[in-house]
Motif scaffolding. Structure first.
Motif, PDB file in Angstrom:
ATOM      1  N   ILE A  20     -21.337  45.244  56.781  1.00  0.00           N
ATOM      2  CA  ILE A  20     -21.980  46.017  55.600  1.00  0.00           C
ATOM      3  C   ILE A  20     -20.214  47.090  55.582  1.00  0.00           C
ATOM      4  O   ILE A  20     -19.945  47.212  54.741  1.00  0.00           O
ATOM      5  N   ARG A  21     -19.841  46.737  56.855  1.00  0.00           N
ATOM      6  CA  ARG A  21     -18.298  47.770  56.019  1.00  0.00           C
ATOM      7  C   ARG A  21     -17.159  47.064  55.941  1.00  0.00           C
ATOM      8  O   ARG A  21     -17.032  47.791  54.673  1.00  0.00           O
ATOM      9  N   ASP A  22     -17.473  45.792  56.191  1.00  0.00           N
ATOM     10  CA  ASP A  22     -16.116  44.741  55.387  1.00  0.00           C
ATOM     11  C   ASP A  22     -16.432  45.056  54.124  1.00  0.00           C
ATOM     12  O   ASP A  22     -16.347  44.532  52.960  1.00  0.00           O
ATOM     13  N   TYR A  23     -18.523  44.264  54.102  1.00  0.00           N
ATOM     14  CA  TYR A  23     -18.796  44.616  51.839  1.00  0.00           C
ATOM     15  C   TYR A  23     -18.357  45.906  51.544  1.00  0.00           C
ATOM     16  O   TYR A  23     -17.807  45.515  50.719  1.00  0.00           O
ATOM     17  N   ARG A  24     -18.725  46.459  52.366  1.00  0.00           N
ATOM     18  CA  ARG A  24     -18.303  48.361  51.493  1.00  0.00           C
ATOM     19  C   ARG A  24     -16.599  48.308  50.789  1.00  0.00           C
ATOM     20  O   ARG A  24     -16.468  48.410  50.412  1.00  0.00           O
ATOM     21  N   THR A  25     -15.910  48.324  52.348  1.00  0.00           N
ATOM     22  CA  THR A  25     -14.725  49.261  52.062  1.00  0.00           C
ATOM     23  C   THR A  25     -14.008  47.316  50.962  1.00  0.00           C
ATOM     24  O   THR A  25     -13.146  47.544  49.970  1.00  0.00           O
ATOM     25  N   ALA A  32     -20.490  57.440  50.745  1.00  0.00           N
ATOM     26  CA  ALA A  32     -20.939  58.606  50.267  1.00  0.00           C
ATOM     27  C   ALA A  32     -21.487  57.185  48.947  1.00  0.00           C
ATOM     28  O   ALA A  32     -22.518  57.920  48.492  1.00  0.00           O
ATOM     29  N   GLU A  33     -20.379  56.588  48.462  1.00  0.00           N
ATOM     30  CA  GLU A  33     -21.191  55.962  47.375  1.00  0.00           C
ATOM     31  C   GLU A  33     -21.691  55.004  47.746  1.00  0.00           C
ATOM     32  O   GLU A  33     -23.209  54.922  46.767  1.00  0.00           O
ATOM     33  N   LEU A  34     -21.953  53.992  48.997  1.00  0.00           N
ATOM     34  CA  LEU A  34     -22.979  53.167  49.312  1.00  0.00           C
ATOM     35  C   LEU A  34     -23.654  53.857  49.533  1.00  0.00           C
ATOM     36  O   LEU A  34     -25.103  53.259  48.293  1.00  0.00           O
ATOM     37  N   ALA A  35     -23.725  54.769  50.698  1.00  0.00           N
ATOM     38  CA  ALA A  35     -25.250  55.801  50.712  1.00  0.00           C
ATOM     39  C   ALA A  35     -26.007  55.828  49.582  1.00  0.00           C
ATOM     40  O   ALA A  35     -27.150  56.005  49.582  1.00  0.00           O
ATOM     41  N   ARG A  42     -25.036  60.243  53.618  1.00  0.00           N
ATOM     42  CA  ARG A  42     -23.940  59.505  53.982  1.00  0.00           C
ATOM     43  C   ARG A  42     -23.574  59.213  55.402  1.00  0.00           C
ATOM     44  O   ARG A  42     -23.693  58.239  56.070  1.00  0.00           O
ATOM     45  N   VAL A  43     -24.521  60.315  56.442  1.00  0.00           N
ATOM     46  CA  VAL A  43     -24.725  60.276  57.912  1.00  0.00           C
ATOM     47  C   VAL A  43     -25.168  59.042  58.727  1.00  0.00           C
ATOM     48  O   VAL A  43     -24.971  58.550  59.579  1.00  0.00           O
ATOM     49  N   TYR A  44     -25.517  59.180  57.771  1.00  0.00           N
ATOM     50  CA  TYR A  44     -27.232  57.655  58.204  1.00  0.00           C
ATOM     51  C   TYR A  44     -26.046  56.258  58.103  1.00  0.00           C
ATOM     52  O   TYR A  44     -26.016  55.641  58.968  1.00  0.00           O
ATOM     53  N   LEU A  45     -25.683  55.534  57.475  1.00  0.00           N
ATOM     54  CA  LEU A  45     -24.887  54.576  56.736  1.00  0.00           C
ATOM     55  C   LEU A  45     -23.694  55.004  57.901  1.00  0.00           C
ATOM     56  O   LEU A  45     -23.713  53.457  58.122  1.00  0.00           O
ATOM     57  N   TYR A  46     -22.865  55.599  57.506  1.00  0.00           N
ATOM     58  CA  TYR A  46     -22.138  56.345  59.063  1.00  0.00           C
ATOM     59  C   TYR A  46     -22.103  55.144  59.999  1.00  0.00           C
ATOM     60  O   TYR A  46     -21.752  54.693  61.363  1.00  0.00           O
ATOM     61  N   ASN A  47     -23.573  55.247  61.052  1.00  0.00           N
ATOM     62  CA  ASN A  47     -24.309  55.332  62.129  1.00  0.00           C
ATOM     63  C   ASN A  47     -24.285  54.268  61.903  1.00  0.00           C
ATOM     64  O   ASN A  47     -24.386  53.073  62.752  1.00  0.00           O
ATOM     65  N   VAL A  48     -25.129  53.882  60.510  1.00  0.00           N
ATOM     66  CA  VAL A  48     -25.579  51.987  60.799  1.00  0.00           C
ATOM     67  C   VAL A  48     -23.817  51.097  60.928  1.00  0.00           C
ATOM     68  O   VAL A  48     -24.146  50.270  61.984  1.00  0.00           O
ATOM     69  N   GLU A  49     -23.200  51.444  60.409  1.00  0.00           N
ATOM     70  CA  GLU A  49     -21.974  50.984  60.095  1.00  0.00           C
ATOM     71  C   GLU A  49     -20.880  50.906  61.664  1.00  0.00           C
ATOM     72  O   GLU A  49     -20.407  50.327  62.308  1.00  0.00           O
ATOM     73  N   LYS A  50     -21.110  51.962  62.146  1.00  0.00           N
ATOM     74  CA  LYS A  50     -20.801  52.185  63.531  1.00  0.00           C
ATOM     75  C   LYS A  50     -21.513  51.785  64.542  1.00  0.00           C
ATOM     76  O   LYS A  50     -21.426  51.620  65.829  1.00  0.00           O
ATOM     77  N   GLY A  51     -22.868  50.644  64.483  1.00  0.00           N
ATOM     78  CA  GLY A  51     -23.192  49.858  65.178  1.00  0.00           C
ATOM     79  C   GLY A  51     -24.455  51.123  66.502  1.00  0.00           C
ATOM     80  O   GLY A  51     -25.308  50.858  66.979  1.00  0.00           O
ATOM     81  N   LEU A  52     -24.854  51.802  65.792  1.00  0.00           N
ATOM     82  CA  LEU A  52     -24.766  53.735  66.498  1.00  0.00           C
ATOM     83  C   LEU A  52     -27.312  53.354  65.777  1.00  0.00           C
ATOM     84  O   LEU A  52     -27.672  53.731  66.592  1.00  0.00           O
ATOM     85  N   LYS A  53     -26.858  52.668  64.671  1.00  0.00           N
ATOM     86  CA  LYS A  53     -28.467  53.121  64.315  1.00  0.00           C
ATOM     87  C   LYS A  53     -29.010  51.894  63.920  1.00  0.00           C
ATOM     88  O   LYS A  53     -27.635  51.110  63.458  1.00  0.00           O
ATOM     89  N   GLY A  66     -26.593  47.687  46.927  1.00  0.00           N
ATOM     90  CA  GLY A  66     -25.728  48.831  46.303  1.00  0.00           C
ATOM     91  C   GLY A  66     -24.134  47.959  46.609  1.00  0.00           C
ATOM     92  O   GLY A  66     -23.400  47.954  45.853  1.00  0.00           O
ATOM     93  N   LEU A  67     -24.194  46.858  46.751  1.00  0.00           N
ATOM     94  CA  LEU A  67     -22.909  45.809  47.723  1.00  0.00           C
ATOM     95  C   LEU A  67     -22.660  44.790  46.203  1.00  0.00           C
ATOM     96  O   LEU A  67     -22.030  44.635  46.803  1.00  0.00           O
ATOM     97  N   GLY A  68     -24.149  44.333  46.361  1.00  0.00           N
ATOM     98  CA  GLY A  68     -24.180  43.636  45.384  1.00  0.00           C
ATOM     99  C   GLY A  68     -24.242  42.119  45.731  1.00  0.00           C
ATOM    100  O   GLY A  68     -23.092  40.959  45.369  1.00  0.00           O
TER     101      GLY A  68
END
Length: 85
Positions: A20-25, A32-35, A42-53, A66-68
């Motif tokens: 998700i992070r690779d596609y987002r960048t 914030a935009e993808l969230a 934004r916090v939830y997405l951050y945690n998903v990208e970090k593998g915490l959620k 959102g990423l197309g």
């Protein structure tokens, strides 16, 4: 059943977050935009990208939209060693 196949949940979650992070960048989107596009915090997405959620299937589809990209592309097998940060 081989226990290795059921003990890799954290690695799968980390690989998904990395994808998700690779596609987002690559799309030039901020967290914030993808969230906002996916309808999550934004916090939830951050945690998903970090593998915490681990996102639900619905959230995964919203993130892919959102990423197309196709949701399946976020789940493609990748080397798990590159997914952890």
């Amino acid at each position: 059943m081989d226990s290795a196949s059921t003990d890799d949940g954290p690695n799968i979650t980390a690989a998904l977050g990395a994808a998700i992070r690779d596609y987002r960048t690559a799309a030039g989107l901020s967290v914030a935009e993808l969230a906002q596009l996916a309808g999550i915090s934004r916090v939830y997405l951050y945690n998903v990208e970090k593998g915490l959620k681990c996102p639900t299937v619905v959230v995964l589809v919203h993130l892919a939209r959102g990423l197309g990209v196709d949701p399946a592309s976020l789940l493609e097998t990748r080397p798990l060693s590159t997914a952890t940060h």
